[in-house]
Design a protein around this motif. Structure first.
Motif, mmCIF file in Angstrom:
data_model
loop_
_atom_site.group_PDB
_atom_site.id
_atom_site.type_symbol
_atom_site.label_atom_id
_atom_site.label_comp_id
_atom_site.label_asym_id
_atom_site.label_seq_id
_atom_site.Cartn_x
_atom_site.Cartn_y
_atom_site.Cartn_z
ATOM 1 N N ALA A 70 35.553 52.590 37.325
ATOM 2 C CA ALA A 70 35.531 51.521 36.326
ATOM 3 C C ALA A 70 35.623 50.145 36.986
ATOM 4 N N THR A 71 35.187 49.119 36.265
ATOM 5 C CA THR A 71 35.222 47.750 36.767
ATOM 6 C C THR A 71 36.659 47.310 37.027
ATOM 7 N N ARG A 72 36.885 46.658 38.169
ATOM 8 C CA ARG A 72 38.229 46.190 38.516
ATOM 9 C C ARG A 72 38.660 45.032 37.615
ATOM 10 N N ILE A 73 39.968 44.805 37.538
ATOM 11 C CA ILE A 73 40.567 43.827 36.633
ATOM 12 C C ILE A 73 40.755 42.486 37.343
ATOM 13 N N ALA A 74 40.436 41.400 36.640
ATOM 14 C CA ALA A 74 40.532 40.058 37.218
ATOM 15 C C ALA A 74 41.975 39.574 37.276
ATOM 16 N N PHE A 75 42.218 38.529 38.083
ATOM 17 C CA PHE A 75 43.545 37.933 38.224
ATOM 18 C C PHE A 75 44.081 37.496 36.859
ATOM 19 N N GLY A 81 48.655 50.898 37.473
ATOM 20 C CA GLY A 81 48.765 51.430 38.824
ATOM 21 C C GLY A 81 49.809 50.701 39.652
ATOM 22 N N THR A 82 49.976 51.155 40.887
ATOM 23 C CA THR A 82 50.899 50.533 41.826
ATOM 24 C C THR A 82 50.110 49.903 42.965
ATOM 25 N N GLY A 83 50.767 49.018 43.720
ATOM 26 C CA GLY A 83 50.046 48.317 44.779
ATOM 27 C C GLY A 83 48.950 47.467 44.174
ATOM 28 N N ILE A 84 47.753 47.538 44.739
ATOM 29 C CA ILE A 84 46.619 46.784 44.192
ATOM 30 C C ILE A 84 46.215 47.318 42.826
ATOM 31 N N GLY A 85 46.545 48.591 42.558
ATOM 32 C CA GLY A 85 46.211 49.178 41.259
ATOM 33 C C GLY A 85 44.730 49.045 40.960
ATOM 34 N N ASP A 86 44.409 48.529 39.763
ATOM 35 C CA ASP A 86 43.002 48.373 39.403
ATOM 36 C C ASP A 86 42.588 46.899 39.423
ATOM 37 N N CYS A 87 43.293 46.095 40.218
ATOM 38 C CA CYS A 87 42.965 44.667 40.329
ATOM 39 C C CYS A 87 41.753 44.444 41.237
ATOM 40 N N THR A 88 41.005 43.396 40.953
ATOM 41 C CA THR A 88 39.777 43.110 41.698
ATOM 42 C C THR A 88 40.056 42.610 43.102
ATOM 43 N N ASP A 89 40.898 41.588 43.214
ATOM 44 C CA ASP A 89 41.151 40.920 44.489
ATOM 45 C C ASP A 89 42.040 41.788 45.362
ATOM 46 N N GLY A 95 51.467 43.680 39.040
ATOM 47 C CA GLY A 95 52.883 43.356 38.959
ATOM 48 C C GLY A 95 53.701 44.410 38.242
ATOM 49 N N GLY A 96 54.804 44.822 38.877
ATOM 50 C CA GLY A 96 55.644 45.861 38.290
ATOM 51 C C GLY A 96 56.286 45.433 36.985
ATOM 52 N N THR A 97 56.575 44.138 36.844
ATOM 53 C CA THR A 97 57.194 43.638 35.624
ATOM 54 C C THR A 97 56.164 43.096 34.644
ATOM 55 N N CYS A 101 47.539 41.453 37.027
ATOM 56 C CA CYS A 101 47.123 41.235 38.405
ATOM 57 C C CYS A 101 47.670 39.893 38.876
ATOM 58 N N GLU A 102 48.411 39.911 39.982
ATOM 59 C CA GLU A 102 49.013 38.702 40.524
ATOM 60 C C GLU A 102 48.968 38.747 42.046
ATOM 61 N N CYS A 103 49.268 37.595 42.682
ATOM 62 C CA CYS A 103 49.232 37.539 44.138
ATOM 63 C C CYS A 103 50.316 38.435 44.734
ATOM 64 N N SER A 104 49.983 39.089 45.822
ATOM 65 C CA SER A 104 50.965 39.922 46.513
ATOM 66 C C SER A 104 51.961 39.029 47.251
#
Length: 232
Positions: A70-75, A81-89, A95-97, A101-104
Motif C-alpha cells: 500500500a501507499t506510504r503515509i505522509a508526514f 506500526g513501529t519504527g518507520i511503520g508505514d510512513c513515507t520518509d 509516533g508511539g503516542t 508520522c513524525e521526525c525520528s
C-alpha cells in the motif's frame, strides 16, 4: 508421411511450450526474482530488490498485509506500526503516542513535509529551524551557520558538549563557567578579578561583587568635607 504444414504447426507448439518453461510464471512477493525495476515480479507495486534479489514493495509503498503493498503515509498523517511503520520518509517514525508520522530522534523537521538527518558539531547548515544539531546541548550559531555548544557548555575530548565547570573544580583551558578561568598552577577554575563564586546558583557561577559603603567610610567623608570648608 506427414506433410510440411503439419510439421510446421508441431514445431510452433513445441517452441511456445519451451519458451514458457524458460520464462516461468510471474514471481510473487518475497520470492527470488531477476531483472531491474519490476523485473519478473507480478504483485502490484512490487519491484525486484537489487539487494536481496527478492520481490519487495517499491520505495513509495509498504507491506500492508500478506497480499498488498500500500501507499506510504505522509508526514503528519495517521500511521500504523513501529519504527518507520508505514510512513513515507525514511527519516520518519510512527509516533508511539501521536500515532502520526513524525521526525525520528536522529532527524529534525527541515520543512513542512521533510525530515533531515541532524548535524554534528561544526557542520554547516542552511535551514533555520531549531533542533537540527545532534548534540542536545548544542545550538545553531546564527552567524557561523554551524552547530556549536551552548554558552553553558564546552566541547570535551570526546567531541561532545559538556557543562562548563564551576570554581574550584579541576579543569583545562576554556572549560570554566563565565567570568572564570583555569588556573595554570592548580588546574582548577577560579573566578576572575572582581567576581566571586555564587553560593545560591547551581552549578556555581562567578558573579560580580557590588561594593557597599562601609560605616567608617560614611563617617570619614563628612569630616573631610568639613575640613576642606574650614581651610578656605
Amino acid at each position: 508421411m506427414r506433410n510440411l504444414q503439419e510439421d510446421q504447426f508441431d514445431y510452433m507448439d513445441l517452441s511456445d511450450t519451451f519458451l514458457a518453461d524458460i520464462e516461468g510464471p510471474g514471481v510473487a512477493f518475497g520470492a527470488g526474482c531477476k531483472g531491474t525495476g519490476v523485473g519478473d515480479c507480478t504483485d502490484n507495486n512490487t519491484i525486484c530488490d537489487t539487494g536481496s534479489n527478492k520481490c519487495a514493495c517499491s520505495a513509495t509503498y509498504y507491506r500492508k498485509n500478506a497480499t498488498t503493498c500500500a501507499t506510504r503515509i505522509a508526514f503528519g498523517a495517521s500511521c500504523k506500526g513501529t519504527g518507520i511503520g508505514d510512513c513515507t520518509d525514511t527519516s520518519n517514525i510512527c509516533g508511539g503516542t501521536s500515532k502520526k508520522c513524525e521526525c525520528s530522534t536522529t532527524s529534525y523537521k527541515e520543512n513542512a513535509t521533510t525530515c533531515a538527518t541532524k548535524m554534528a558539531l561544526n557542520v554547516a547548515f542552511t535551514a533555520t529551524q531549531t533542533g537540527q544539531c545532534t548534540d542536545s546541548n548544542a545550538e545553531c550559531h546564527a552567524t557561523k551557520h554551524t552547530c556549536g555548544c551552548k554558552s553553558t557548555h564546552f566541547v570535551n575530548k570526546a567531541g561532545a558538549c559538556h557543562q562548563r565547570k564551576s570554581p574550584k573544580v579541576n579543569c583545562a583551558s576554556g572549560e570554566c563557567v563565565s567570568h572564570a578561568s583555569c588556573d595554570s598552577g592548580t588546574n582548577k577554575c577560579v573566578c576572575d578579578a572582581g567576581y566571586d563564586p555564587s553560593p545560591i546558583i547551581s552549578p556555581t557561577m562567578c558573579n560580580g561583587v557590588v561594593k557597599v559603603l562601609t560605616l567608617s567610610y560614611m563617617y570619614v567623608v563628612p569630616i573631610l568635607v568639613s575640613l576642606n570648608f574650614l581651610l578656605r
